[in-house]
Motif scaffolding. Structure first.
Motif, PDB file in Angstrom:
ATOM      1  N   HIS A  80      -2.573   9.866  -5.170  1.00  0.00           N
ATOM      2  CA  HIS A  80      -2.372   8.912  -4.105  1.00  0.00           C
ATOM      3  C   HIS A  80      -3.706   8.535  -3.794  1.00  0.00           C
ATOM      4  O   HIS A  80      -3.803   7.283  -3.233  1.00  0.00           O
ATOM      5  N   HIS A 107      -4.221   4.316  -3.302  1.00  0.00           N
ATOM      6  CA  HIS A 107      -4.579   3.839  -1.723  1.00  0.00           C
ATOM      7  C   HIS A 107      -5.971   3.515  -1.394  1.00  0.00           C
ATOM      8  O   HIS A 107      -6.400   3.285  -0.288  1.00  0.00           O
ATOM      9  N   SER A 150      -4.950   8.433   2.882  1.00  0.00           N
ATOM     10  CA  SER A 150      -3.727   7.423   3.197  1.00  0.00           C
ATOM     11  C   SER A 150      -2.870   8.450   3.749  1.00  0.00           C
ATOM     12  O   SER A 150      -2.526   9.635   3.250  1.00  0.00           O
ATOM     13  N   CYS A 161       0.205   7.227   3.494  1.00  0.00           N
ATOM     14  CA  CYS A 161       1.379   7.194   2.765  1.00  0.00           C
ATOM     15  C   CYS A 161       1.693   8.054   1.679  1.00  0.00           C
ATOM     16  O   CYS A 161       0.510   8.298   1.113  1.00  0.00           O
ATOM     17  N   CYS A 210       2.382   2.496  -5.852  1.00  0.00           N
ATOM     18  CA  CYS A 210       3.015   2.941  -4.857  1.00  0.00           C
ATOM     19  C   CYS A 210       4.367   2.329  -4.620  1.00  0.00           C
ATOM     20  O   CYS A 210       4.499   1.247  -4.085  1.00  0.00           O
ATOM     21  N   CYS A 270       4.428   1.291  -0.372  1.00  0.00           N
ATOM     22  CA  CYS A 270       3.714   0.057   0.294  1.00  0.00           C
ATOM     23  C   CYS A 270       3.338  -1.047  -0.892  1.00  0.00           C
ATOM     24  O   CYS A 270       2.701  -1.968  -0.583  1.00  0.00           O
ATOM     25  N   VAL A 326       1.041  -1.141  -2.907  1.00  0.00           N
ATOM     26  CA  VAL A 326      -0.167  -1.396  -3.964  1.00  0.00           C
ATOM     27  C   VAL A 326      -0.123  -0.838  -4.968  1.00  0.00           C
ATOM     28  O   VAL A 326       0.475   0.070  -5.620  1.00  0.00           O
TER      29      VAL A 326
END
Length: 620
Positions: A170, A174, A178, A180, A202, A205, A207
């Motif tokens: 993660h 990111h 983050s 998210c 991801c 979102c 990305v």
């Protein structure tokens, strides 16, 4: 081998638990990746003790006086009749690691304990135990759901302090911390599996980031600081200041063992029977009378130990036990110098000829080499005991008594251990002692002094690059010459008799600091299989064979297929630890070499294209 819930997941050989898959190491099984837990989680009662007082003393010098014993890893003797029996659960505890898994069909990336993956156990075929992604519809969302295999994520974080952690997926995708918490997917974008073609995305979102951004200089910016995690101990060290770096699952730099070994040798002025009593004193210490002694002897013979004790009557054994008790101060072994006592025994005027783990025979020196070689000793029986002290990651440990020279050693257990894993192997060997005066004359040559300065310069540069004292740790030009000759003979022996080269090892005796200067090499087999006991190596040590093999080895060393690059190599220029030596002429398996293929130069033995005035065997 089993995970904590006693689920069998595979098997490895007991010796591999010292050299490859010890505590803290990752074991890459067909469908799983697991980490071997610390020895405080092992079933100590199933670990059989090994008696070797000198080695135990050396272990205590490093780990502390609380270490009580050396013990073999637990293992099953054959296949258990019932896979649900207690015997089927004999093994070492492991845990799935890394925690993150990837579905092979949809690319789902998640930890195994997140509820998205299920463990499928197979007791009858433990190697088929695996995780699955239940109800996977594939990357395109097919209508028919089907279970898909989940495999370990192939990336981890490691640091020089011995820490190992899950890759921060993660954080990485990111670009830092983050909020998210979306579902991650791992996918490939090209035909090859280079990091540039591996991506993480991801779903929430949108990305994504290439795995190429996790390595090299850019990786330092995209990865968090080390959390100080020891997965084999279930603990964190929060004060780690080392840089965490991405490593691949299965990479050789993820675990380097730190071991110490000793040969079982008889103590001076001790009879074979008394040596048996000393070696197995833990078994004899509590014996109170002859009737109890007979039961102890029977148990030792059933375990296949204390060879040779059946040659003596119980009354004689009892007398030896009583004599040992009356002089316990003499039996206490405080000697932590491993090679010193071995050298003393190997160079005795009348070396021991028939001890439980040591049978020697002196033979003549090969013709024409009497001025260079002082003695050849055939060891028809010997035992080597190895003990695991700890391990390092990222950088291999250095073979030195200087603790500053090696990467920090990671622990085998949460607290100070009262035992360490060990194994013993039986084999045979050839010991060659060189003439001290011939060596001193050779060391005084200008060509030798020049090569000594060159190797010393490489040594200083190598240590300076690692911010270590450049004046420490240099073994000397004598060591380099003996070490190179040992490698050449190992390679020649493997070619001559068909031995597995990795099953032949070396011990170099080149200490010149004490009153008795050492100058010798011991080449021996020490493998857990039958390679070590076939008698072939001893036969090659006879004068007619050894002289021929030595001549062939020296002839091969004069010209290397990598010449002139090999012979002209200057360690000062690239701050390396070897001169004229490469894989084509002098290097051997890492398990065979006691110095990691360092401090080698064949110019010290024979004339080469670049140096003709430093050869010890000038006329050979």
């Amino acid at each position: 081998m089993a995970i904590q819930e006693k689920t069998p997941v595979g098997e490895v050989r007991p010796s591999q638990l010292l050299w490859t898959y010890g505590p803290g190491a990752l074991i890459d099984l067909p469908s799983l990746s697991v980490v071997t837990l610390g020895i405080d989680r092992w079933e100590k009662d199933r670990c059989q003790p090994i008696q070797e007082a000198r080695l135990l003393s050396a272990v205590r010098k490093v780990l502390g006086q609380q270490v009580e014993s050396l013990r073999m890893p637990p293992f099953q003797k054959g296949e258990p009749a019932d896979v649900w029996s207690a015997e089927a659960n004999i093994g070492v505890p492991v845990r799935p690691f890394p925690r993150w898994l990837r579905c092979v069909k949809c690319g789902l990336l998640a930890p195994y304990d997140g509820g998205l993956f299920t463990l499928k156990e197979n007791r009858y075929r433990p190697e088929r135990t695996r995780f699955v992604h239940a109800g996977c519809t594939g990357s395109k969302g097919a209508d028919k759901a089907k279970d898909a295999d989940a495999v370990p994520a192939r990336f981890l974080l490691a640091c020089r302090n011995g820490h190992l952690d899950d890759f921060p997926w993660h954080y990485f995708v990111h670009g830092g911390p983050s909020d998210c918490k979306g579902t991650l997917r791992f996918f490939e974008s090209g035909a090859s599996l280079q990091t540039e073609n591996l991506w993480v995305k991801c779903d929430t979102c949108g990305v994504s980031r290439s795995m190429a951004h996790a390595f090299g200089k850019i990786g330092k910016e995209n990865l968090p600081a080390c959390r100080g995690r020891h997965p084999h101990l279930d603990q964190f060290e929060h004060d780690c200041d080392e840089e965490a770096r991405a490593v691949l699952l299965g990479a050789t730099n993820s675990w380097f063992p730190i071991t110490v070994s000793a040969l079982a040798i008889p103590q001076p002025n001790v009879s074979p029977l008394h040596q048996i009593v000393i070696d197995y004193w833990d078994d004899f210490a509590d014996v109170e009378d002859i009737s109890e002694l007979k039961g102890t002897i029977k148990a030792l013979k059933k375990r296949g130990e204390a060879q040779g004790i059946d040659k003596h009557e119980p009354e004689a054994v009892w007398a030896a036990i009583e004599a040992h008790r009356s002089g316990t101060s003499q039996a206490a072994v405080a000697e932590s110098d491993i090679k010193g006592p071995e050298w003393a025994v190997l160079t005795e005027a009348n070396p021991p000829t028939d001890y439980p783990h040591f049978l020697s025979k002196q033979v003549e020196v090969p013709g024409g080499l009497e001025k260079l070689i002082a003695r050849v000793l055939l060891l028809e029986r010997l035992r080597e005991v190895n003990a695991l002290l700890g391990f390092t990651r990222v950088e291999a440990p250095e073979e030195s008594s200087d603790p500053d020279e090696r990467a920090p050693m990671a622990d085998l257990a949460r607290s100070k251990p009262d035992w360490v894993p060990a194994n013993q192997v039986h084999g045979e060997g050839i010991f060659i002692q060189f003439d001290e005066q011939a060596l001193k004359t050779w060391e005084g040559r200008k060509g030798v002094e020049r090569l000594d300065q060159r190797l010393r310069g490489g040594h200083r540069g190598w240590r300076n690059a690692r911010h270590l004292n450049p004046d420490d740790g240099y073994p000397g030009i004598r060591y380099a010459m003996l070490h190179t000759l040992s490698h050449l003979l190992i390679r020649e022996l493997a070619l001559e008799c068909g031995y597995n080269a990795a099953s032949i090892r070396e011990r170099i005796y080149a200490d010149t600091d004490g009153d008795d200067s050492q100058a010798g090499i011991l080449i021996y087999t020490a493998a857990a299989d039958s390679d070590g006991t076939l008698g072939g190596l001893v036969d090659l040590g006879k004068p007619e064979n050894l002289g021929r093999l030595l001549g062939q080895a020296l002839d091969r060393a004069k010209i290397c297929s990598s010449d002139p690059l090999c012979s002209e190599h200057d360690p000062c220029k690239d701050r390396s630890l070897h001169g004229a030596a490469c894989h084509a002429c002098s290097l051997v398996a890492e398990t065979s070499c006691e110095r990691g293929n360092r401090y080698l130069d064949r110019s010290l033995l024979v004339p080469t294209l670049d140096c003709a005035d430093a050869a010890f065997f000038q006329g050979s």
